[in-house]
Design a protein around this motif. Structure first.
Motif, PDB file in Angstrom:
ATOM      1  N   GLU A 155       0.837  -1.206   0.000  1.00  0.00           N
ATOM      2  CA  GLU A 155       0.000   0.000   0.000  1.00  0.00           C
ATOM      3  C   GLU A 155       0.875   1.261   0.000  1.00  0.00           C
ATOM      4  N   MET A 156       1.974   1.206   0.775  1.00  0.00           N
ATOM      5  CA  MET A 156       2.890   2.357   0.801  1.00  0.00           C
ATOM      6  C   MET A 156       3.514   2.598  -0.570  1.00  0.00           C
ATOM      7  N   LEU A 157       3.889   1.501  -1.224  1.00  0.00           N
ATOM      8  CA  LEU A 157       4.518   1.615  -2.543  1.00  0.00           C
ATOM      9  C   LEU A 157       3.563   2.291  -3.533  1.00  0.00           C
ATOM     10  N   GLU A 158       2.309   1.866  -3.504  1.00  0.00           N
ATOM     11  CA  GLU A 158       1.307   2.483  -4.378  1.00  0.00           C
ATOM     12  C   GLU A 158       1.187   3.973  -4.107  1.00  0.00           C
ATOM     13  N   ALA A 159       1.045   4.321  -2.818  1.00  0.00           N
ATOM     14  CA  ALA A 159       0.889   5.731  -2.440  1.00  0.00           C
ATOM     15  C   ALA A 159       2.122   6.523  -2.870  1.00  0.00           C
ATOM     16  N   HIS A 160       3.281   5.937  -2.643  1.00  0.00           N
ATOM     17  CA  HIS A 160       4.548   6.611  -2.969  1.00  0.00           C
ATOM     18  C   HIS A 160       4.630   6.944  -4.465  1.00  0.00           C
ATOM     19  N   LYS A 161       4.222   5.981  -5.287  1.00  0.00           N
ATOM     20  CA  LYS A 161       4.276   6.216  -6.746  1.00  0.00           C
ATOM     21  C   LYS A 161       3.333   7.350  -7.139  1.00  0.00           C
ATOM     22  N   LYS A 162       2.192   7.388  -6.459  1.00  0.00           N
ATOM     23  CA  LYS A 162       1.209   8.431  -6.766  1.00  0.00           C
ATOM     24  C   LYS A 162       1.739   9.820  -6.368  1.00  0.00           C
TER      25      LYS A 162
END
Ligand code: GDD
Length: 409
Positions: A124-131
């Motif tokens: 979930e953090m990785l997704e948010a980070h990319k965004k």
């Protein structure tokens, strides 16, 4: 590819963890029956495209070698221990090994403190980070205003989640949002750390030139390699559109003391209900002891069917639990023997210790206070009918009288 780095620290950092750290490096102390570091490592398995996991610390190689090789085989992901010759700080340690970490040109680097207990929502953090599109994203949680000053306090933009302000363990209240010690970065983090190091070096050189003082130059140039992620990197980069936050609403705790390790053992046991139910004992097994709540029992442990166990109990390898024994909220380490009708409540019982018949090892269960749980170090003998309340007993002691609120050295 993505890589994960877990900061495991070293022997000098574990003093608050005594007497348990006398026997075992803190990252290997069992929580819910698994080494502390095992929990972040197994959380890394959920990261898509994970190439490697690095542990960075300054423990002797041989102290972690066995665990590292067995977990590598089990996970089928290479896990490597990178040993620092001395502490370089959380960012300095990372920077030191940048060539190895960047070996396969990963696009992202997760960085995790070993001594935190949480659900590690890494994908979930990785997704948010990319965004967000920044250099780094920090896992954040809301805590009570009274407890926030033990951590890095931060302020984030409620709409964009950008990190606006960061202060490490401030004396006056800044925010009840704190740094969880779990991060994701792009490789640009290495440039940021290098920036801090070279700025410092320039300043040190300048001082040296202007003061003619060569005496401490050696220590000074050594300290240019000591870089803390929080004070030296996060604080100055706040408000520059490079760092963002991801707030978790799951559980999160820091594991600095034995009391907190007992609490976190319970948190991980309850997480097992969702993630690894096969590790929990179910109460309906034939001829097994009566179990309540979340309990882990190592397959080699022998538990008498008339014992009553749980909630929050972890029993390690080769422990022997006698008839009529009652265990509540405790960690029983390897090779412990608990004889008939003894009671253990809110306690950690060290390796090879022996608890006599009808004895009671107990405490109030206040995880945050120094004597809030009773701890027996390695090879402690408590004789029959002895009561030990809110006390810490150092290794190799024999107790033949009852004690309360004492530290037995
Ligand atoms: N390899 C290595 N080398 N590891 C280190 C070193 C070092 O020189 N120094 C610390 N560590 C490891 C520790 O073992 C721990 O896992 C982690 O890095 C952070 O330790 P500290 O730097 O001592 O900070 P802290 O635990 O008091 O606080 C940090 O973590 C909190 C979350 O648990 C800060 O970042 C806080 O802001 C944060 O709230």
């Amino acid at each position: 590819k993505v890589v994960a780095v877990i900061m495991v620290g070293g022997p000098t950092k574990g003093t608050r963890f005594r007497p348990l750290s006398l026997n075992i490096p803190k990252p290997l102390f069992p929580l819910a029956g698994q080494p502390m570091v095992h929990h972040p490592i197994s959380a890394c398995k959920k990261i898509p495209n994970l190439g490697q996991i690095f542990l960075i610390g300054f423990y002797e190689e041989r102290e972690l070698a066995l665990y590292v090789s067995s977990i590598s085989n089990e996970l089928k992901v290479p896990v490597r221990y990178l040993r620092e010759d001395r502490p370089h700080g959380s960012a300095g340690g990372l920077y030191n090994f940048r060539d190895l970490i960047m070996e396969d040109s990963p696009s992202h680097i997760f960085l995790l403190n070993c001594d935190v207990c949480c659900s590690f929502p890494l994908p979930e953090m990785l997704e948010a980070h990319k965004k967000y599109g920044g250099m780094g994203t920090i896992l954040v949680i809301k805590v009570s205003a009274e407890s926030a000053n033990q951590f890095g306090e931060l302020v984030a933009d409620p709409v964009t989640n950008e990190l606006l302000h960061y202060t490490e363990k401030p004396e006056t209240f800044v925010s009840d949002r704190i740094n969880c010690g779990v991060y994701i970065f792009t490789p640009d983090i290495f440039n940021a750390i290098e920036g801090v190091s070279s700025q410092r070096k320039d300043r040190a050189d300048l001082r040296r030139l202007s003061s003619f003082e060569a005496l401490h130059s050696a220590t000074r140039s050594a300290s240019t390699h000591f870089v803390r992620l929080d004070q030296d990197i996060l604080s100055p980069l706040a408000g520059k559109k490079q760092l963002y936050t991801y707030e978790t609403i799951d559980f999160w705790e820091q594991i600095k003391t034995p009391g907190m390790s007992l609490k976190c053992s319970g948190l991980y046991l309850s997480q097992f209900r969702v993630t690894s139910p096969h590790l929990l004992v179910s109460g309906d097994g034939t001829k097994s002891a009566s179990i309540s709540g979340d309990v882990y029992i190592h397959p080699s442990a022998k538990v008498h069917p008339s014992a009553k166990i749980g909630p929050n109990v972890s029993i390690s390898a080769n422990a022997r639990i006698g008839a009529g024994v009652r265990l509540i909220s405790c960690i029983i380490l390897d090779n412990v023997e608990i004889k008939e009708n003894a009671v253990v409540i809110h306690a950690i019982v060290g390796w090879k210790s022996s608890i006599g018949k009808w004895s009671r090892i107990q405490a109030s269960g206040n995880y945050n206070s120094k004597l809030g749980i009773t701890i027996l170090g390695e090879d402690v003998t408590v004789e029959d009918e002895v009561v030990v309340i809110n006390s810490i007993v150092l290794p190799h002691k024999t107790l033949n009288v009852s004690v309360q609120e004492e530290i037995i050295l």
